[in-house]
Write a protein that holds these residues in place. Sequence first.
Motif, PDB file in Angstrom:
ATOM      1  N   LEU A   1     -14.032   5.558   7.761  1.00 41.95           N
ATOM      2  CA  LEU A   1     -13.203   4.405   8.131  1.00 41.95           C
ATOM      3  C   LEU A   1     -13.708   3.131   7.464  1.00 41.95           C
ATOM      4  CD1 LEU A   1     -12.639   5.185  11.908  1.00 41.95           C
ATOM      5  CD2 LEU A   1     -10.834   4.884  10.204  1.00 41.95           C
ATOM      6  N   ALA A   2     -15.018   2.912   7.523  1.00 42.73           N
ATOM      7  CA  ALA A   2     -15.578   1.694   6.936  1.00 42.73           C
ATOM      8  C   ALA A   2     -15.395   1.673   5.416  1.00 42.73           C
ATOM      9  CB  ALA A   2     -17.063   1.593   7.297  1.00 42.73           C
ATOM     10  N   THR A   3     -15.609   2.827   4.787  1.00 38.59           N
ATOM     11  CA  THR A   3     -15.472   2.901   3.327  1.00 38.59           C
ATOM     12  C   THR A   3     -14.029   2.645   2.896  1.00 38.59           C
ATOM     13  OG1 THR A   3     -17.309   4.470   3.171  1.00 38.59           O
ATOM     14  CG2 THR A   3     -15.772   4.392   1.326  1.00 38.59           C
ATOM     15  N   GLU A   4     -13.071   3.311   3.555  1.00 40.84           N
ATOM     16  CA  GLU A   4     -11.676   3.139   3.183  1.00 40.84           C
ATOM     17  C   GLU A   4     -11.174   1.737   3.493  1.00 40.84           C
ATOM     18  OE1 GLU A   4      -9.966   5.034   1.401  1.00 40.84           O
ATOM     19  OE2 GLU A   4     -11.314   6.741   1.366  1.00 40.84           O
ATOM     20  N   TRP A   5     -11.674   1.127   4.574  1.00 39.00           N
ATOM     21  CA  TRP A   5     -11.294  -0.253   4.910  1.00 39.00           C
ATOM     22  C   TRP A   5     -11.700  -1.207   3.785  1.00 39.00           C
ATOM     23  CZ3 TRP A   5      -8.394  -2.512   8.617  1.00 39.00           C
ATOM     24  CH2 TRP A   5      -8.532  -3.885   8.804  1.00 39.00           C
ATOM     25  N   ARG A   6     -12.933  -1.056   3.312  1.00 39.38           N
ATOM     26  CA  ARG A   6     -13.406  -1.918   2.223  1.00 39.38           C
ATOM     27  C   ARG A   6     -12.624  -1.639   0.930  1.00 39.38           C
ATOM     28  NH1 ARG A   6     -18.453  -0.501   4.532  1.00 39.38           N
ATOM     29  NH2 ARG A   6     -18.753   1.072   2.893  1.00 39.38           N
TER      30      ARG A   6
ATOM     31  N   GLY B   1      -6.052  -4.324  -2.149  1.00 37.91           N
ATOM     32  CA  GLY B   1      -4.901  -5.035  -1.617  1.00 37.91           C
ATOM     33  C   GLY B   1      -3.831  -4.108  -1.067  1.00 37.91           C
ATOM     34  N   HIS B   2      -4.225  -2.919  -0.669  1.00 37.82           N
ATOM     35  CA  HIS B   2      -3.284  -1.941  -0.117  1.00 37.82           C
ATOM     36  C   HIS B   2      -3.517  -1.784   1.378  1.00 37.82           C
ATOM     37  CE1 HIS B   2      -3.096   0.058  -4.349  1.00 37.82           C
ATOM     38  NE2 HIS B   2      -2.478  -1.115  -4.294  1.00 37.82           N
ATOM     39  N   SER B   3      -2.582  -1.117   2.045  1.00 37.77           N
ATOM     40  CA  SER B   3      -2.676  -0.947   3.492  1.00 37.77           C
ATOM     41  C   SER B   3      -3.416   0.340   3.834  1.00 37.77           C
ATOM     42  CB  SER B   3      -1.275  -0.924   4.107  1.00 37.77           C
ATOM     43  OG  SER B   3      -0.505   0.121   3.546  1.00 37.77           O
ATOM     44  N   LEU B   4      -4.022   0.320   5.027  1.00 38.26           N
ATOM     45  CA  LEU B   4      -4.734   1.484   5.564  1.00 38.26           C
ATOM     46  C   LEU B   4      -4.089   1.839   6.893  1.00 38.26           C
ATOM     47  CD1 LEU B   4      -7.144   3.497   5.462  1.00 38.26           C
ATOM     48  CD2 LEU B   4      -8.451   1.784   6.735  1.00 38.26           C
TER      49      LEU B   4
ATOM     50  N   ASP C   1      -3.956   3.866   1.663  1.00 40.12           N
ATOM     51  CA  ASP C   1      -2.819   3.511   0.812  1.00 40.12           C
ATOM     52  C   ASP C   1      -1.513   4.085   1.382  1.00 40.12           C
ATOM     53  OD1 ASP C   1      -1.519   2.356  -1.281  1.00 40.12           O
ATOM     54  OD2 ASP C   1      -2.016   3.906  -2.755  1.00 40.12           O
ATOM     55  N   THR C   2      -1.321   3.898   2.684  1.00 38.98           N
ATOM     56  CA  THR C   2      -0.145   4.426   3.378  1.00 38.98           C
ATOM     57  C   THR C   2       0.460   3.341   4.243  1.00 38.98           C
ATOM     58  OG1 THR C   2      -1.183   6.619   3.438  1.00 38.98           O
ATOM     59  CG2 THR C   2       0.697   6.258   4.892  1.00 38.98           C
ATOM     60  N   ASP C   3       1.789   3.192   4.177  1.00 38.65           N
ATOM     61  CA  ASP C   3       2.444   2.201   5.031  1.00 38.65           C
ATOM     62  C   ASP C   3       2.759   2.820   6.388  1.00 38.65           C
ATOM     63  OD1 ASP C   3       4.588   3.859   4.586  1.00 38.65           O
ATOM     64  OD2 ASP C   3       5.614   2.491   3.225  1.00 38.65           O
ATOM     65  N   ALA C   4       3.327   2.015   7.284  1.00 44.57           N
ATOM     66  CA  ALA C   4       3.575   2.470   8.654  1.00 44.57           C
ATOM     67  C   ALA C   4       4.576   3.618   8.676  1.00 44.57           C
ATOM     68  CB  ALA C   4       4.082   1.300   9.503  1.00 44.57           C
TER      69      ALA C   4
ATOM     70  N   ARG D   1      -2.362  -1.451   8.638  1.00 43.27           N
ATOM     71  CA  ARG D   1      -2.623  -2.869   8.345  1.00 43.27           C
ATOM     72  C   ARG D   1      -3.272  -2.982   6.972  1.00 43.27           C
ATOM     73  NH1 ARG D   1      -2.564  -7.334  11.372  1.00 43.27           N
ATOM     74  NH2 ARG D   1      -3.902  -9.118  10.841  1.00 43.27           N
ATOM     75  N   GLN D   2      -2.958  -4.081   6.307  1.00 49.31           N
ATOM     76  CA  GLN D   2      -3.657  -4.398   5.065  1.00 49.31           C
ATOM     77  C   GLN D   2      -4.912  -5.180   5.423  1.00 49.31           C
ATOM     78  OE1 GLN D   2      -1.313  -6.126   1.917  1.00 49.31           O
ATOM     79  NE2 GLN D   2      -3.076  -7.173   1.058  1.00 49.31           N
TER      80      GLN D   2
END
Length: 516
Positions: free
Chosen positions: A359-364, A370-373, A431-434, A472-473
């Motif tokens: 989670l921390a790695t993908e958030w950073r 500039g993509h959403s998680l 890199d996935t939207d809602a 969220r981005q």
Amino acid sequence: MPLHRLQARIVVALETAVRWVVRTPTLIVWSGVGISILVMMVAVALLYEGRLLVLARAADNQRNIAEVLDRDLELNFQLYEASLDAVVKLLARPDIEAMAPALRRELIFERAGASRYIGSLVVLDPEGNVAIDAQSEVPRPFNFADRDYFGVHRANPDAGLYVSGFLHSRLRNDAPTMVMSRRISRADGSFGGVVSLAVDIEYFRHLFDHIEVGRQGVILLLGKGGVILMRKPYDENVIGLTMAQRGRYESLPPGRDEYRIYPIRFMGRDSLMSRRFLSNAPLTLIIVTSSNETLAPWHKRVIEFGGLFLLLNAGFVLTSLLLAAQLRRRLRAERELSLLARTDGLTGLSNRRSLDKILATEWRRMRRAGHSLAVAFIDIDWFKRYNDTHRHQAGDAALAAVASAIGAALQRPSDAAGRYGGEEFIVVLPDTDAQGAQRVAEGIRLAVDRLDLDHASSDFGHVTVSIGVACRQPRAGESVDMLVKAADRALYRAKATGRNRVIVASEDDATAALAS
């Protein structure tokens, strides 16, 4: 270079070499394996060369068989054609009409009688009726105006020799046959009828009986449209069918290369095929031999020589295996320890510690890009009731089954799933939207639903899951914890509104997560 620096570099090199030996098989092991590989490469090269020689001999044998059959077929069809020409020329003589019918019949068919395997030979008048019959003094009362060859000759004075497709003979109780025919023209050039010669299919069977193609080999003679005129081994059920209708024969390769040997699948077996196209008749000769039968002597040689080479290598390989066994056990133990440190032992998914890192790695990473998680928070509905009813052993099995369904529902290598705790799971979707996250979550819900695990204490009668999704981005000053909390709040709403559903976090959930 000063001596002390040289000594230091030597020490470093020795330490590196020692570490390499510890982490990989010893030089003796690699030497044994290298020698073994070299010997096997030489053996494989020799055996492969022998295989090519066997196949080359088989190809030459097939070509020889094809040429022999080709010559015999063409010679006989030339004789049949000459018989037809003789009848046409005799009928053109003016004195023939003045002869007595019996004498005329004997003279017309005198040459044709010497040809073997003629099923029937008749002269048809312009209306298609039998005018002169080689087998009967009184012409048999049959009409052939509907036959394709009669129509061709009636419409085209220059048709020449015409060879029909597969027919059932009216003169011989529907016996399978093919017809060769020529036009009879009157002195003024008008249509005077047709002379037709029916070739007895038994001729082809007799011809093929003298050719040996092995127990699994096949010889096929195809007429117009791919109709099977004869087959060896003989099978009356396929005579008259096309290759497509038979179904057991795979499609043949295209082209008209008569000198190429095709490796094909034929009747479910690997085979070698050659073919010939007759020059004076629309016939295709196909010869197929089984690759297994062709290569049987080579297979025996492979077993004999391969066994010898294996014995020669056994000493090298055995030594290598013994020396490497201890190292493999050590490396395996290290890998297992590393895997245990990262995965949940029950479900096989990432454990809580590994999940937090992901989670921390993908958030950073998403913040830099500039993509959403997106995350999906998953909870098994009424799992405590399940444990109380089915006991903990069944509960563990249910957890493992649900985890497997979750993992199977993820499509991208970048997606990750882990056990958050108890009966809760989290899926990380970079890199996935809602909308995309909702689709993945719905796929997970349906996958678990299709497991159809009995759950008598559930309102649905089987094991289901509720899922909360948040997306969220990442922004500066925010942490991934707020995204997890937003997904948790959405999960709470999913459970509060009936369970077994997917709820996407709202802006209020995100605001509340930020505030907390």
